[in-house]
Design a protein around this motif. Structure first.
Motif, PDB file in Angstrom:
ATOM      1  N   SER A  27       0.838  -1.197   0.000  1.00  0.00           N
ATOM      2  CA  SER A  27       0.000   0.000   0.000  1.00  0.00           C
ATOM      3  C   SER A  27       0.871   1.243   0.000  1.00  0.00           C
ATOM      4  CB  SER A  27      -0.922   0.011   1.229  1.00  0.00           C
ATOM      5  OG  SER A  27      -0.162  -0.082   2.406  1.00  0.00           O
ATOM      6  N   GLU A  28       0.453   2.253  -0.734  1.00  0.00           N
ATOM      7  CA  GLU A  28       1.205   3.484  -0.846  1.00  0.00           C
ATOM      8  C   GLU A  28       0.967   4.360   0.380  1.00  0.00           C
ATOM      9  OE1 GLU A  28       3.347   4.368  -3.145  1.00  0.00           O
ATOM     10  OE2 GLU A  28       3.104   2.476  -4.202  1.00  0.00           O
ATOM     11  N   PRO A  29       1.979   5.068   0.856  1.00  0.00           N
ATOM     12  CA  PRO A  29       1.768   5.994   1.975  1.00  0.00           C
ATOM     13  C   PRO A  29       0.815   7.117   1.575  1.00  0.00           C
ATOM     14  CG  PRO A  29       3.905   6.339   0.964  1.00  0.00           C
ATOM     15  CD  PRO A  29       3.356   5.086   0.358  1.00  0.00           C
ATOM     16  N   ARG A  30       0.047   7.620   2.531  1.00  0.00           N
ATOM     17  CA  ARG A  30      -0.947   8.642   2.238  1.00  0.00           C
ATOM     18  C   ARG A  30      -0.482  10.010   2.716  1.00  0.00           C
ATOM     19  NH1 ARG A  30      -6.718   6.596   4.090  1.00  0.00           N
ATOM     20  NH2 ARG A  30      -7.317   8.226   2.617  1.00  0.00           N
ATOM     21  N   SER A  31       0.823  10.197   2.751  1.00  0.00           N
ATOM     22  CA  SER A  31       1.350  11.452   3.282  1.00  0.00           C
ATOM     23  C   SER A  31       0.898  12.650   2.458  1.00  0.00           C
ATOM     24  CB  SER A  31       2.879  11.408   3.355  1.00  0.00           C
ATOM     25  OG  SER A  31       3.431  11.095   2.088  1.00  0.00           O
ATOM     26  N   ALA A  32       0.798  12.497   1.133  1.00  0.00           N
ATOM     27  CA  ALA A  32       0.376  13.620   0.283  1.00  0.00           C
ATOM     28  C   ALA A  32      -1.056  14.023   0.604  1.00  0.00           C
ATOM     29  CB  ALA A  32       0.501  13.248  -1.188  1.00  0.00           C
ATOM     30  N   GLU A  33      -1.920  13.035   0.824  1.00  0.00           N
ATOM     31  CA  GLU A  33      -3.309  13.332   1.193  1.00  0.00           C
ATOM     32  C   GLU A  33      -3.375  14.004   2.561  1.00  0.00           C
ATOM     33  OE1 GLU A  33      -6.268  10.145   0.387  1.00  0.00           O
ATOM     34  OE2 GLU A  33      -4.488   9.027  -0.251  1.00  0.00           O
ATOM     35  N   LEU A  34      -2.521  13.536   3.472  1.00  0.00           N
ATOM     36  CA  LEU A  34      -2.496  14.117   4.810  1.00  0.00           C
ATOM     37  C   LEU A  34      -2.067  15.580   4.762  1.00  0.00           C
ATOM     38  CD1 LEU A  34      -2.623  13.844   7.916  1.00  0.00           C
ATOM     39  CD2 LEU A  34      -0.263  12.988   7.847  1.00  0.00           C
ATOM     40  N   VAL A  35      -1.029  15.864   3.988  1.00  0.00           N
ATOM     41  CA  VAL A  35      -0.555  17.240   3.847  1.00  0.00           C
ATOM     42  C   VAL A  35      -1.653  18.117   3.259  1.00  0.00           C
ATOM     43  CG1 VAL A  35       1.056  18.754   2.618  1.00  0.00           C
ATOM     44  CG2 VAL A  35       1.884  16.639   3.674  1.00  0.00           C
ATOM     45  N   ASP A  36      -2.318  17.629   2.228  1.00  0.00           N
ATOM     46  CA  ASP A  36      -3.385  18.401   1.588  1.00  0.00           C
ATOM     47  C   ASP A  36      -4.533  18.671   2.563  1.00  0.00           C
ATOM     48  OD1 ASP A  36      -4.567  19.411  -1.064  1.00  0.00           O
ATOM     49  OD2 ASP A  36      -6.137  18.092  -0.310  1.00  0.00           O
ATOM     50  N   PHE A  37      -4.899  17.664   3.339  1.00  0.00           N
ATOM     51  CA  PHE A  37      -5.993  17.823   4.311  1.00  0.00           C
ATOM     52  C   PHE A  37      -5.629  18.869   5.359  1.00  0.00           C
ATOM     53  CE2 PHE A  37      -8.372  16.733   8.143  1.00  0.00           C
ATOM     54  CZ  PHE A  37      -9.658  16.539   7.655  1.00  0.00           C
ATOM     55  N   CYS A  38      -4.392  18.815   5.852  1.00  0.00           N
ATOM     56  CA  CYS A  38      -3.973  19.764   6.895  1.00  0.00           C
ATOM     57  C   CYS A  38      -3.841  21.179   6.345  1.00  0.00           C
ATOM     58  CB  CYS A  38      -2.649  19.309   7.507  1.00  0.00           C
ATOM     59  SG  CYS A  38      -2.796  17.850   8.562  1.00  0.00           S
ATOM     60  N   LEU A  39      -3.262  21.295   5.151  1.00  0.00           N
ATOM     61  CA  LEU A  39      -3.059  22.629   4.576  1.00  0.00           C
ATOM     62  C   LEU A  39      -4.377  23.312   4.232  1.00  0.00           C
ATOM     63  CD1 LEU A  39       0.001  22.080   2.198  1.00  0.00           C
ATOM     64  CD2 LEU A  39      -0.041  23.400   4.323  1.00  0.00           C
ATOM     65  N   HIS A  40      -5.352  22.545   3.817  1.00  0.00           N
ATOM     66  CA  HIS A  40      -6.599  23.144   3.360  1.00  0.00           C
ATOM     67  C   HIS A  40      -7.728  23.008   4.379  1.00  0.00           C
ATOM     68  CE1 HIS A  40      -4.273  22.450  -0.380  1.00  0.00           C
ATOM     69  NE2 HIS A  40      -4.750  23.639  -0.682  1.00  0.00           N
TER      70      HIS A  40
END
Length: 241
Positions: free
Chosen positions: A47-60
């Motif tokens: 499974s791919e890490p979801r760090s990009a989604e996490l960053v997007d959720f926090c930033l926005h």
């Protein structure tokens, strides 16, 4: 009493219930989103890490909430001696969360998972204080309608961009909610900013309240003085550095 002013206490028409519902829904959205994105995923299964989604959720999502809460909840709370220190403490907490989000934005996937957990824990504490301490304190202040203070959070929940109105036509607001709406808008002004109040009569009682609460810190300029409509520009006086 006009029908628009009538509500049944402890029901969905009670301003306190409306406010608590909006705040609780916003909190649940943030925490459930963070919990989903910080859940450990089995690397062995590819499974791919979801760090990009996490960053997007926090930033926005997270930052949009913090900005809305600062304006609609912390701002009005700083205007009263009983809640000013609490609002200041919440702003310190929000600044710490924002600093963690800055760190998250430049972190690798391993550190992102750790920072995500830290952000969720810090935000959870922040939100609990808002819901269990700040909101009841605001509701206890004289002349404050919590449902008006949380109108921005309701727009946030609806996915709308929250804009601060430059014109408040109090003729469209039920009596009893007019002055709190005006003072909430004033609390959101930066030094040098202003908004326009529209009324069907000269708002002298409101000006007396401003004099009592903000003497020397506000401006009051008549743009139109009747006979059927009054327009007043109300501003926060810029303080010289």
């Amino acid at each position: 009493m006009p029908a628009a002013e009538i509500f049944i206490q402890a029901t969905e028409t009670d301003p306190d219930v409306i406010a608590r519902g909006a705040v609780r829904e916003a909190h649940e959205r943030l925490l459930s989103g963070l919990a989903d994105l910080t859940t450990t995923q089995p690397v062995a299964q590819g499974s791919e890490p979801r760090s990009a989604e996490l960053v997007d959720f926090c930033l926005h999502e997270v930052r949009r909430y913090l900005t809305t809460a600062d304006r609609d909840l912390y701002g009005p709370a700083t205007e009263d001696d009983e809640t000013r220190l609490l609002a200041d403490a919440l702003r310190v907490g929000a600044a710490a969360v924002n600093a963690q989000i800055d760190e998250l934005a430049t972190a690798g996937s391993v550190d992102a998972a750790r920072l995500g957990v830290m952000i969720m824990a810090a935000l959870d504490t922040q939100l609990q204080i808002e819901e269990s301490v700040l909101l009841p304190a605001l509701a206890g202040l004289p002349g404050v309608d919590p449902s008006l203070l949380t109108s921005g959070l309701q727009a946030y929940l609806a996915g709308e961009r929250v804009e601060q109105s430059t014109v408040i036509d109090v003729r469209r607001i039920a009596r009893g909610g007019r002055h709190p709406r005006v003072f909430a808008r004033y609390a959101g002004l930066a030094p040098g900013e202003a908004f326009i109040l529209v009324n069907s009569h000269d708002p002298k009682p409101l000006r007396r309240e401003f004099e009592a609460r903000y003497r020397g810190a506000f401006s009051w300029d008549y743009l139109q003085a009747g006979p059927e409509e009054w327009r007043v520009r109300i501003g926060r006086v810029a303080v010289d550095a």
